[in-house]
Design a protein around this motif. Structure first.
Motif, PDB file in Angstrom:
ATOM      1  N   CYS A 120       0.089  36.090 -10.036  1.00  0.00           N
ATOM      2  CA  CYS A 120       0.958  37.255 -10.278  1.00  0.00           C
ATOM      3  C   CYS A 120       0.604  37.898 -11.616  1.00  0.00           C
ATOM      4  O   CYS A 120       0.493  39.121 -11.716  1.00  0.00           O
ATOM      5  N   GLU A 156       4.630  48.189  -9.146  1.00  0.00           N
ATOM      6  CA  GLU A 156       3.911  46.993  -8.677  1.00  0.00           C
ATOM      7  C   GLU A 156       3.860  45.944  -9.789  1.00  0.00           C
ATOM      8  O   GLU A 156       4.029  44.747  -9.530  1.00  0.00           O
ATOM      9  N   ARG A 172       7.215  44.329  -9.913  1.00  0.00           N
ATOM     10  CA  ARG A 172       7.426  43.406  -8.784  1.00  0.00           C
ATOM     11  C   ARG A 172       6.658  42.097  -9.021  1.00  0.00           C
ATOM     12  O   ARG A 172       7.234  41.016  -8.939  1.00  0.00           O
ATOM     13  N   LYS A 177       7.810  40.497   0.119  1.00  0.00           N
ATOM     14  CA  LYS A 177       7.838  41.105  -1.215  1.00  0.00           C
ATOM     15  C   LYS A 177       9.238  41.243  -1.795  1.00  0.00           C
ATOM     16  O   LYS A 177       9.386  41.648  -2.955  1.00  0.00           O
ATOM     17  N   PRO A 219      12.944  42.771  -5.470  1.00  0.00           N
ATOM     18  CA  PRO A 219      11.500  42.673  -5.226  1.00  0.00           C
ATOM     19  C   PRO A 219      10.957  41.537  -6.098  1.00  0.00           C
ATOM     20  O   PRO A 219      11.425  41.353  -7.216  1.00  0.00           O
TER      21      PRO A 219
END
Ligand code: NAD
Length: 492
Positions: A175, A188, A191, A276, A295
């Motif tokens: 991540c 993004e 998230r 997600k 998210p």
């Protein structure tokens, strides 16, 4: 100090020089032990294995010191430091002791056999067989509860086994590195850097604390450009986290989490998980329910235990177990209700206590005492029978033999008087991040609640003393020093 060195030396010598392997003795009963967790290993450690032909079956060929598992998810502790091979544990045992790496799929209490299978890559397939028993101990633990919530199994990481911790460690870095990649959209990045933990029990709380430490102490320094985007959210369905701790420690944990910027969302029940996002229902201050979506980049699911299929299957075969829901109902001697020769310990047994390592350990110790006593009882009864028989054959020695019978009977009465299992709660400990811990400890018949940095030192020394072996202790100390001095290893 000398005593300590001698003890460590003796332990290492014993470990390096195993007892010779002995063939099974047909005059002894076969005791099959399922599992290599807290319950089974505590039993094996104290069991006088010379009295039985012992067969240990578990798909995991090591004992795992689970209290430090959350520390493995961030590399504070390396996973092998808290693993102890079952072969090392068993090699100092006398008599016939066998270990099979296999999983039990069903137990037939009528035929007294356990059906086991091994799915090995090197064999290139599955093999199934049966292992007969005279006495059976079930210590197979539990699996992760998902309550049938859609998407949980497919999208979450759990935190029960070493593989789970390794997967989480990899995913955290995945991540972080993906978020740090060139030209990512802000949504993004947010998230990917949102780590969501579901379940505010000790597992969820300890993991959230470790995760925030990892970020503050290491990731932030190495990748400063994403430092203000990393977030940890802990979701709990009940009104507070750590429900089994005292009110004071719950408040302390919640305020420490606030300082650490861990977002706690209580009264929030997760209803659905996608790849997600987590979808939940939250109860607001006015009592109204609202839908919330989180998210996420990493999702860790820690909502407690569920019954394993092998245990559920056995429960279905024993009529006395039909009302039991959370595992095998046992009596005060840990005998599975409705059977005579099956015992259950640890998270798969319902004995009226919380499913903790402490309970499982004490149950294992109790069974070892019980089985050692049962073997001695049988030996004494046989001796008394032999002596009584020889009274007629050797009338000249009658007084001497009668005295010996009397002594043996006295010994027998003492041994037979085994008190039922009683759990003695030593307290609960949990790490809550930023070198702070909470402790609810029973102290001289009173309760002692504390939280903070001193408690953290207490937490570390308590866990260190509870580690399985000297080798584990040295490795854990080494890991703590290493991550303090050089930081955690962020390679994937
Ligand atoms: P737990 O059962 O203690 O806690 C799980 C939590 O998840 C509960 O508070 C529950 O309300 C919540 N939950 C369940 N479904 C949910 C949902 N859909 N949405 C949001 N929240 C939900 O689980 P655990 O932390 O895995 O612990 C299991 C056992 O092991 C417990 O008995 C615990 O005491 C013990 N344990 C102790 C320690 C320690 O003492 N340090 C550490 C780990 C585990």
């Amino acid at each position: 100090l000398l005593g300590g060195v001698a003890y460590v030396g003796y332990e290492i010598y014993q470990d390096r020089n195993p007892e010779p392997q002995v063939k099974p003795d047909p005059s002894k009963k076969t005791l099959v032990v399922l599992g290599t967790g807290w319950g089974s290993v505590s039993l094996l450690k104290r069991l006088d294995t010379e009295n039985y032909n012992v067969v240990v079956i578990s798909p995991r060929n090591y004992f795992l010191f689970t209290p430090l598992l959350p520390s493995c998810t961030t590399g504070t502790i390396e996973h092998r430091s808290i693993m102890e091979p079952i072969r090392t544990i068993l090699r100092s045992k006398r008599g016939h002791v066998k270990y099979y790496e296999a999983e039990a799929s069903s137990i037939d209490p009528e035929r007294k056999v356990v059906r086991v299978f091994d799915n090995s890559e090197v064999r290139g397939g599955m093999i199934e067989t049966e292992v007969p028993y005279d006495m059976l101990v079930i210590g197979v633990g539990a699996e992760n509860a998902t309550f049938g919530i859609p998407g949980v199994r497919e999208n979450s990481c759990f935190l029960k086994e070493i593989g789970d911790a390794q997967l989480i460690r990899k995913k955290i870095m995945d991540c972080v590195e993906t978020a740090a990649f060139k030209d990512q959209s802000p949504e993004e990045i947010d998230r990917l850097l949102h780590m969501v933990v579901v379940g505010g029990g000790p597992t969820g709380v300890e993991f959230a604390g470790e995760l925030q430490d990892f970020f503050e102490e290491d990731i932030k320094k190495l990748i400063p450009d994403i430092s203000d985007r990393f977030r940890v959210t802990l979701i709990e369905a009940l009104p507070n986290v750590l429900p089994s701790f005292s009110k004071q420690l719950i408040e302390y944990t919640e305020s420490t989490f606030k300082e650490e910027k861990i977002d706690i969302r209580t009264k929030t029940m997760v209803k659905k998980v996608t790849d997600k996002a987590v979808e939940a229902e939250a109860v607001g201050p006015d009592g109204k329910k609202e839908k919330v979506t989180f998210p996420y980049g990493l999702l860790v699911w820690a909502t407690g235990n569920a019954v394993r299929p092998v245990v559920r299957d056995l429960m279905g075969r024993i009529p006395a177990q039909k009302d039991s829901r959370r595992g095998l109902a046992v009596n005060e001697y840990l005998v599975v209700q409705g059977t005579r020769d099956i015992w259950a310990i640890g998270d798969c047994a319902v004995a009226g206590y919380a499913p903790t390592a402490q309970v499982a350990g004490q149950e294992g110790n109790f069974l070892a005492r019980l089985f050692n006593n049962m073997a001695k009882t049988e030996m004494l009864e046989e001796k008394i029978r032999d002596l009584s028989g020889s009274l007629n054959l050797k009338p000249g020695n009658a007084a001497e033999i009668s005295k010996e019978i009397e002594d043996s009977e006295r010994q027998l009465r003492r041994i037979k008087d085994i008190k039922p299992f009683h759990y003695s709660h030593q307290g609960s400990l949990a790490y809550i991040g930023s070198e702070k811990a909470v402790a609810d400890v029973s102290w001289f018949n009173g309760n002692f609640a504390s939280g903070g940095s001193l408690t953290f030192l207490f937490w570390r020394s308590a866990y260190l003393s509870m580690c399985f072996s000297t080798r584990n202790r040295l490795l854990v100390i080494n890991d703590w020093l290493k991550s303090k001095l050089f930081g955690r290893d962020v390679s994937r």
